[in-house]
Design a protein around this motif. Structure first.
Motif, PDB file in Angstrom:
ATOM      1  N   VAL A 112     -14.535 -11.133   3.167  1.00 36.55           N
ATOM      2  CA  VAL A 112     -13.688 -10.808   2.299  1.00 36.55           C
ATOM      3  C   VAL A 112     -13.189 -12.393   2.440  1.00 36.55           C
ATOM      4  N   PRO A 113     -12.897 -13.736   3.502  1.00 34.04           N
ATOM      5  CA  PRO A 113     -12.454 -15.343   2.677  1.00 34.04           C
ATOM      6  C   PRO A 113     -13.882 -15.688   2.429  1.00 34.04           C
ATOM      7  N   ILE A 114     -15.291 -15.157   2.586  1.00 37.66           N
ATOM      8  CA  ILE A 114     -15.646 -15.885   1.982  1.00 37.66           C
ATOM      9  C   ILE A 114     -16.231 -15.231   0.810  1.00 37.66           C
ATOM     10  N   THR A 115     -16.250 -14.246   0.789  1.00 37.04           N
ATOM     11  CA  THR A 115     -16.363 -14.120  -1.331  1.00 37.04           C
ATOM     12  C   THR A 115     -15.485 -14.678  -2.069  1.00 37.04           C
ATOM     13  N   LEU A 116     -13.386 -15.601  -1.527  1.00 41.23           N
ATOM     14  CA  LEU A 116     -12.977 -15.525  -1.674  1.00 41.23           C
ATOM     15  C   LEU A 116     -13.245 -16.756  -2.028  1.00 41.23           C
ATOM     16  N   MET A 117     -14.217 -17.444  -0.888  1.00 43.78           N
ATOM     17  CA  MET A 117     -14.279 -19.347  -0.864  1.00 43.78           C
ATOM     18  C   MET A 117     -14.582 -19.626  -2.393  1.00 43.78           C
ATOM     19  N   ASN A 118     -15.434 -18.955  -2.726  1.00 39.51           N
ATOM     20  CA  ASN A 118     -16.180 -18.694  -3.908  1.00 39.51           C
ATOM     21  C   ASN A 118     -15.232 -19.283  -5.544  1.00 39.51           C
ATOM     22  N   VAL A 119     -14.821 -18.158  -5.640  1.00 39.39           N
ATOM     23  CA  VAL A 119     -13.860 -18.115  -6.502  1.00 39.39           C
ATOM     24  C   VAL A 119     -12.793 -19.309  -6.590  1.00 39.39           C
ATOM     25  N   ILE A 120     -12.296 -19.287  -5.682  1.00 39.04           N
ATOM     26  CA  ILE A 120     -11.418 -20.266  -5.620  1.00 39.04           C
ATOM     27  C   ILE A 120     -12.356 -21.983  -5.680  1.00 39.04           C
ATOM     28  N   PHE A 121     -13.627 -22.204  -5.257  1.00 37.29           N
ATOM     29  CA  PHE A 121     -14.480 -23.109  -5.850  1.00 37.29           C
ATOM     30  C   PHE A 121     -14.489 -23.100  -7.119  1.00 37.29           C
ATOM     31  N   ALA A 122     -14.684 -22.361  -7.867  1.00 33.03           N
ATOM     32  CA  ALA A 122     -15.459 -22.679  -8.842  1.00 33.03           C
ATOM     33  C   ALA A 122     -14.315 -22.830  -9.924  1.00 33.03           C
ATOM     34  N   TRP A 134      -6.817  -8.810   2.675  1.00 35.28           N
ATOM     35  CA  TRP A 134      -8.107  -8.651   2.674  1.00 35.28           C
ATOM     36  C   TRP A 134      -8.382  -6.820   2.665  1.00 35.28           C
ATOM     37  N   LEU A 135      -7.395  -5.662   1.985  1.00 35.88           N
ATOM     38  CA  LEU A 135      -8.179  -4.190   2.528  1.00 35.88           C
ATOM     39  C   LEU A 135      -8.580  -4.368   0.856  1.00 35.88           C
ATOM     40  N   VAL A 136      -8.000  -4.801   0.120  1.00 36.77           N
ATOM     41  CA  VAL A 136      -7.820  -4.427  -0.971  1.00 36.77           C
ATOM     42  C   VAL A 136      -8.891  -5.105  -1.426  1.00 36.77           C
ATOM     43  N   THR A 137      -9.417  -6.448  -1.897  1.00 36.62           N
ATOM     44  CA  THR A 137     -10.420  -7.342  -1.275  1.00 36.62           C
ATOM     45  C   THR A 137     -11.863  -6.123  -0.472  1.00 36.62           C
ATOM     46  N   PHE A 138     -11.865  -6.025   0.177  1.00 36.84           N
ATOM     47  CA  PHE A 138     -12.842  -4.691   0.808  1.00 36.84           C
ATOM     48  C   PHE A 138     -12.734  -4.240   0.265  1.00 36.84           C
ATOM     49  N   GLY A 139     -12.127  -3.406  -0.048  1.00 38.59           N
ATOM     50  CA  GLY A 139     -12.222  -1.986  -0.887  1.00 38.59           C
ATOM     51  C   GLY A 139     -13.153  -2.704  -2.297  1.00 38.59           C
ATOM     52  N   LEU A 140     -12.596  -3.387  -2.976  1.00 41.29           N
ATOM     53  CA  LEU A 140     -13.439  -2.994  -3.905  1.00 41.29           C
ATOM     54  C   LEU A 140     -14.756  -4.482  -4.090  1.00 41.29           C
ATOM     55  N   VAL A 141     -14.923  -4.752  -3.169  1.00 43.28           N
ATOM     56  CA  VAL A 141     -16.766  -5.203  -2.169  1.00 43.28           C
ATOM     57  C   VAL A 141     -17.110  -3.895  -1.805  1.00 43.28           C
ATOM     58  N   ILE A 142     -16.981  -3.238  -1.489  1.00 45.52           N
ATOM     59  CA  ILE A 142     -17.556  -1.698  -0.883  1.00 45.52           C
ATOM     60  C   ILE A 142     -17.540  -0.531  -2.113  1.00 45.52           C
ATOM     61  N   VAL A 143     -16.876  -1.029  -3.298  1.00 45.75           N
ATOM     62  CA  VAL A 143     -17.296  -0.559  -4.345  1.00 45.75           C
ATOM     63  C   VAL A 143     -17.849  -1.047  -5.170  1.00 45.75           C
TER      64      VAL A 143
END
Length: 103
Positions: free
Chosen positions: A51-61, A83-92
């Motif tokens: 989750v934090p690695i996924t969000l790092m790309n968005v924050i940099f953008a 964490w839980l909301v973002t992890f669920g969205l990544v899985i879906v």
């Protein structure tokens, strides 16, 4: 602009230009190091780090002027909160992407 047939500059590779290229390489190496460390710790921490690695790309953008350490701190701060909301969205989204890919 391409959709509306308007003339303008193409900024497709905006972050590969000189002011951002060094920061992009540093962030990529930091992301690789964090994920490698998580994998070396017997694969269970990789679920926490996704989750934090996924969000790092968005924050940099959206904030390319921030330093690499600030981007990493922001990614982990926001990742710990949501964490839980973002992890669920990544899985879906990965499930939906694989379904579309099979079509």
């Amino acid at each position: 602009m391409k959709d509306l047939n308007e003339m303008g500059t193409d900024d497709y590779f905006f972050y590969l230009k000189k002011p951002y290229l060094g920061k992009l390489i540093k962030l990529s190496l930091a992301t690789f190091g964090i994920s490698l460390l998580a994998v070396l710790l017997c694969y269970l921490p990789i679920f926490y780090v996704i989750v934090p690695i996924t969000l790092m790309n968005v924050i940099f953008a959206f904030n390319p002027e921030q330093s690499v350490s600030d981007i990493i701190k922001s990614g982990f701060a926001l990742g710990n909160k949501k964490w839980l909301v973002t992890f669920g969205l990544v899985i879906v989204s990965s499930i939906l992407a694989s379904m579309v890919g099979m079509m």
